[in-house]
Design a protein around this motif. Structure first.
Motif, mmCIF file in Angstrom:
data_model
loop_
_atom_site.group_PDB
_atom_site.id
_atom_site.type_symbol
_atom_site.label_atom_id
_atom_site.label_comp_id
_atom_site.label_asym_id
_atom_site.label_seq_id
_atom_site.Cartn_x
_atom_site.Cartn_y
_atom_site.Cartn_z
ATOM 1 N N ARG A 75 0.843 -1.208 0.000
ATOM 2 C CA ARG A 75 0.000 0.000 0.000
ATOM 3 C C ARG A 75 0.875 1.255 0.000
ATOM 4 N NH1 ARG A 75 -2.137 0.373 6.249
ATOM 5 N NH2 ARG A 75 -0.061 0.296 7.164
ATOM 6 N N LYS A 76 0.304 2.334 -0.496
ATOM 7 C CA LYS A 76 1.090 3.563 -0.616
ATOM 8 C C LYS A 76 0.159 4.756 -0.696
ATOM 9 C CE LYS A 76 4.664 5.699 -3.536
ATOM 10 N NZ LYS A 76 5.456 5.559 -4.790
ATOM 11 N N ALA A 77 0.437 5.762 0.099
ATOM 12 C CA ALA A 77 -0.358 6.997 0.060
ATOM 13 C C ALA A 77 0.212 7.938 -0.996
ATOM 14 C CB ALA A 77 -0.344 7.671 1.420
ATOM 15 N N VAL A 78 -0.672 8.576 -1.745
ATOM 16 C CA VAL A 78 -0.257 9.548 -2.752
ATOM 17 C C VAL A 78 -1.109 10.803 -2.577
ATOM 18 C CG1 VAL A 78 0.010 10.029 -5.207
ATOM 19 C CG2 VAL A 78 0.310 7.692 -4.361
ATOM 20 N N LYS A 79 -0.485 11.944 -2.465
ATOM 21 C CA LYS A 79 -1.227 13.195 -2.348
ATOM 22 C C LYS A 79 -2.120 13.372 -3.567
ATOM 23 C CE LYS A 79 2.113 15.801 0.427
ATOM 24 N NZ LYS A 79 2.984 17.003 0.454
ATOM 25 N N SER A 109 -2.764 15.834 -5.283
ATOM 26 C CA SER A 109 -2.160 16.642 -6.348
ATOM 27 C C SER A 109 -1.183 15.836 -7.200
ATOM 28 C CB SER A 109 -1.435 17.847 -5.736
ATOM 29 O OG SER A 109 -0.469 17.421 -4.788
ATOM 30 N N ASN A 110 -0.709 14.703 -6.676
ATOM 31 C CA ASN A 110 0.253 13.870 -7.406
ATOM 32 C C ASN A 110 -0.375 12.650 -8.073
ATOM 33 O OD1 ASN A 110 2.376 15.556 -6.643
ATOM 34 N ND2 ASN A 110 2.759 14.423 -4.759
ATOM 35 N N ARG A 111 -1.678 12.456 -7.890
ATOM 36 C CA ARG A 111 -2.329 11.293 -8.491
ATOM 37 C C ARG A 111 -2.607 11.547 -9.966
ATOM 38 N NH1 ARG A 111 -6.846 11.165 -3.853
ATOM 39 N NH2 ARG A 111 -5.424 11.000 -2.073
ATOM 40 N N ILE A 112 -2.371 10.510 -10.771
ATOM 41 C CA ILE A 112 -2.676 10.587 -12.196
ATOM 42 C C ILE A 112 -4.033 9.940 -12.414
ATOM 43 C CG2 ILE A 112 -1.939 9.926 -14.516
ATOM 44 C CD1 ILE A 112 0.931 9.830 -13.421
ATOM 45 N N GLU A 113 -4.938 10.667 -13.009
ATOM 46 C CA GLU A 113 -6.312 10.194 -13.154
ATOM 47 C C GLU A 113 -6.391 8.964 -14.042
ATOM 48 O OE1 GLU A 113 -10.701 11.852 -14.583
ATOM 49 O OE2 GLU A 113 -9.033 13.243 -14.253
ATOM 50 N N GLY A 114 -7.227 8.008 -13.633
ATOM 51 C CA GLY A 114 -7.436 6.784 -14.393
ATOM 52 C C GLY A 114 -8.737 6.139 -13.981
ATOM 53 N N ASN A 115 -8.850 4.828 -14.189
ATOM 54 C CA ASN A 115 -10.087 4.107 -13.878
ATOM 55 C C ASN A 115 -9.933 3.107 -12.735
ATOM 56 O OD1 ASN A 115 -11.594 5.348 -16.003
ATOM 57 N ND2 ASN A 115 -10.553 4.020 -17.458
ATOM 58 N N GLN A 172 -12.660 15.671 -10.571
ATOM 59 C CA GLN A 172 -11.808 16.824 -10.841
ATOM 60 C C GLN A 172 -11.921 17.864 -9.725
ATOM 61 O OE1 GLN A 172 -13.876 15.075 -12.919
ATOM 62 N NE2 GLN A 172 -13.956 16.149 -14.883
ATOM 63 N N PHE A 173 -13.169 18.113 -9.296
ATOM 64 C CA PHE A 173 -13.376 19.073 -8.211
ATOM 65 C C PHE A 173 -12.816 18.531 -6.904
ATOM 66 C CE2 PHE A 173 -15.815 20.458 -4.536
ATOM 67 C CZ PHE A 173 -15.654 21.834 -4.615
ATOM 68 N N GLN A 174 -13.118 17.251 -6.590
ATOM 69 C CA GLN A 174 -12.670 16.653 -5.332
ATOM 70 C C GLN A 174 -11.148 16.697 -5.205
ATOM 71 O OE1 GLN A 174 -14.745 15.663 -2.901
ATOM 72 N NE2 GLN A 174 -16.502 16.225 -4.157
ATOM 73 N N LYS A 175 -10.490 16.430 -6.308
ATOM 74 C CA LYS A 175 -9.024 16.426 -6.294
ATOM 75 C C LYS A 175 -8.474 17.809 -5.957
ATOM 76 C CE LYS A 175 -5.080 14.874 -9.049
ATOM 77 N NZ LYS A 175 -4.645 14.232 -10.315
ATOM 78 N N GLN A 176 -9.058 18.841 -6.554
ATOM 79 C CA GLN A 176 -8.598 20.205 -6.257
ATOM 80 C C GLN A 176 -8.949 20.596 -4.831
ATOM 81 O OE1 GLN A 176 -9.006 23.269 -9.507
ATOM 82 N NE2 GLN A 176 -10.397 21.720 -10.363
ATOM 83 N N LYS A 177 -10.136 20.226 -4.395
ATOM 84 C CA LYS A 177 -10.623 20.604 -3.066
ATOM 85 C C LYS A 177 -9.713 20.093 -1.957
ATOM 86 C CE LYS A 177 -13.401 17.829 -1.120
ATOM 87 N NZ LYS A 177 -14.561 16.946 -0.847
ATOM 88 N N ARG A 178 -9.222 18.847 -2.119
ATOM 89 C CA ARG A 178 -8.434 18.222 -1.047
ATOM 90 C C ARG A 178 -7.179 19.009 -0.693
ATOM 91 N NH1 ARG A 178 -9.475 13.318 -4.037
ATOM 92 N NH2 ARG A 178 -11.304 12.283 -3.178
ATOM 93 N N LYS A 179 -6.658 19.771 -1.668
ATOM 94 C CA LYS A 179 -5.454 20.568 -1.401
ATOM 95 C C LYS A 179 -5.712 21.671 -0.382
ATOM 96 C CE LYS A 179 -4.884 21.640 -5.752
ATOM 97 N NZ LYS A 179 -4.316 22.205 -7.018
ATOM 98 N N PHE A 180 -6.980 22.048 -0.211
ATOM 99 C CA PHE A 180 -7.315 23.190 0.635
ATOM 100 C C PHE A 180 -7.983 22.802 1.956
ATOM 101 C CE2 PHE A 180 -7.738 24.869 -3.816
ATOM 102 C CZ PHE A 180 -6.572 25.630 -3.793
ATOM 103 N N ILE A 181 -8.193 21.507 2.193
ATOM 104 C CA ILE A 181 -8.872 21.077 3.420
ATOM 105 C C ILE A 181 -7.954 21.269 4.617
ATOM 106 C CG2 ILE A 181 -9.846 19.099 4.661
ATOM 107 C CD1 ILE A 181 -10.846 18.029 2.017
ATOM 108 N N THR A 182 -8.497 21.846 5.687
ATOM 109 C CA THR A 182 -7.734 22.047 6.923
ATOM 110 C C THR A 182 -8.509 21.465 8.101
ATOM 111 O OG1 THR A 182 -8.745 24.222 7.276
ATOM 112 C CG2 THR A 182 -6.668 24.160 6.047
ATOM 113 N N GLY A 183 -7.859 21.423 9.258
ATOM 114 C CA GLY A 183 -8.504 20.920 10.466
ATOM 115 C C GLY A 183 -8.211 19.443 10.678
ATOM 116 N N THR A 184 -8.452 18.982 11.906
ATOM 117 C CA THR A 184 -8.213 17.582 12.249
ATOM 118 C C THR A 184 -9.549 16.855 12.396
ATOM 119 O OG1 THR A 184 -8.009 18.281 14.565
ATOM 120 C CG2 THR A 184 -5.971 17.978 13.308
ATOM 121 N N LYS A 185 -10.185 16.997 13.551
ATOM 122 C CA LYS A 185 -11.466 16.319 13.738
ATOM 123 C C LYS A 185 -12.549 16.938 12.858
ATOM 124 C CE LYS A 185 -14.756 14.704 17.180
ATOM 125 N NZ LYS A 185 -15.120 14.662 18.621
#
Length: 402
Positions: free
Chosen positions: A37-41, A43-49, A323-336
């Motif tokens: 397993r591997k986490a990828v930000k 912003s670094n994910r390449i879109e696919g299926n 496309q929107f979700q991918k951009q949105k994640r870059k701006f999410i803040t907070g923990t709980k």
């Protein structure tokens, strides 16, 4: 199989049953595939299926995979509920990030039997940490699992598969509905992608890539709480209702506030997008609904409304895309509590074809949405009944004494 005959069948099935207890750490029965397993930000994910799994569900679709086969995914951290712990079923090629443990049954244990059994496990004693409880690898491997008829593999697997056959019958309807929803999501993502838009009749130069801030303005809602609701008055949308009540658009509000109170509140107009900017999980942050009612409506805090120059449904559908979700994640803040502020929302880009093309796309997506919604709305009672039956028979079949 009628209920009475099913009960008799189960009694006979479990008669004189012999159980041996082992743990998820027993390599004779369980293969742990966490190393791949591997986490990828985002912003670094390449879109696919290929589905990209997180702790609770598919978070994205990418062009590569970490695993290929049939596996059970158990949340490492970030499960939405510790009481109803997140267990997922993954088949084929998929990508697993580092918030899920990846395992599968081997030899004398049926994979689907393991999947169903883990749904009745009490994970709480095995969790560490505070608000974001964690199931470490060491604790995962301590979790006990039952092996029926351990001295007779054929008899053991036959029993496990009979149990699986009974339980799977109660989940078929939900699986079908989930398949329809994913098909709809696939077409929505395709129709609203810049690649597909530019391959149609339109020339690429007719499609503008603009930020939401260039196309409109965001206004935060006011201090509206559930206690302020009244039977009649001015329509209002509380941010929590966006998660539970509204779909892509609405022209009727679920609740109202008094006219006097409404004078103090900021209001959205026809065509505005109402956005929940706060949630406890990343997926729900920025869930949105287009307001298409004639009257202005009040909006609560922890939500905002977006006044814009786009077709209202077009922008609402875009908020649901990868496309929107991918951009949105870059701006999410907070923990709980997870949130996105309006300044960051304004930076998100959206492809803008001519208005006629926006309306054509909306017309197609409306048909998909109506079909999916009608299926969803027509089946809740049946699904609820089957879910209760599933839980009853799951507990009946899998609650072995230890």
């Amino acid at each position: 199989m009628k209920i009475m005959s099913r009960e008799k069948y189960i009694d006979k099935l479990l008669q004189n049953l012999k159980i041996e207890w082992t743990t998820l750490g027993n390599a004779n029965y369980i293969e742990l595939a966490d190393k791949k397993r591997k986490a990828v930000k985002s912003s670094n994910r390449i879109e696919g299926n290929i589905p990209y799994y997180g702790a609770n569900n598919i978070q994205d679709y990418v062009d590569d995979y970490t695993h290929d086969g049939t596996y059970v995914l158990v949340a490492e951290d970030g499960t939405t509920s510790v009481e109803r712990y997140s267990i997922q079923w993954a088949t084929g090629k998929f990508w697993a990030n580092n918030h899920v443990h990846v395992l599968r049954a081997i030899d004398g244990l049926d994979n689907r039997f393991l999947f169903h059994y883990l749904h009745i496990v009490n994970f709480v004693p095995f969790l560490t940490g505070g608000g974001r409880a964690k199931l470490t690898k060491a604790k995962l491997l301590e979790i006990p699992i039952p092996i029926p008829y351990p001295d007779d593999i054929e008899k053991s697997l036959a029993l496990q598969r009979r149990i699986v056959d009974i339980l799977d019958k109660f989940t078929e309807l939900e699986a079908e509905l989930e398949g329809r929803k994913r098909q709809y999501e696939y077409y929505r993502n395709k129709l609203l992608s810049i690649d597909v838009l530019s391959k149609g009749k339109l020339k690429t130069d007719k499609i503008r890539i603009m930020t939401l801030g260039e196309l409109g303005t965001f206004t935060r809602g006011s201090g509206l709480q559930k206690k302020d609701f009244t039977p009649t008055g001015v329509g209002c949308i509380h941010y929590g209702q966006i998660y539970t009540h509204y779909g892509t658009w609405t022209d009727i509000t679920k609740t109202c506030v008094s006219k006097e109170f409404a004078r103090k509140l900021r209001k959205a107009k026809y065509g505005n997008l109402i956005i929940a900017t706060t949630s406890e999980n990343d997926e729900d942050v920025c869930k949105a609904v287009a307001w298409l009612g004639k009257e202005d409506i009040a909006i609560s805090s922890d939500a905002c409304f977006y006044a814009h120059t786009i077709d209202p449904k077009y922008v609402a559908y875009y908020f649901q895309t990868r496309q929107f979700q991918k951009q949105k994640r870059k701006f999410i803040t907070g923990t709980k509590v997870r949130r996105v502020n309006t300044n960051d929302l304004a930076k998100i880009q959206i492809p803008i074809p001519p208005l006629s093309e926006q309306q054509r796309i909306v017309s197609i997506l409306d048909k998909f949405d109506t079909l999916t919604t009608s299926i969803s709305e027509g089946l809740p009672k049946e699904i609820e009944l089957r879910r209760k039956q599933y839980e009853y028979y799951r507990d009946r079949l899998l609650s072995f004494k230890h």
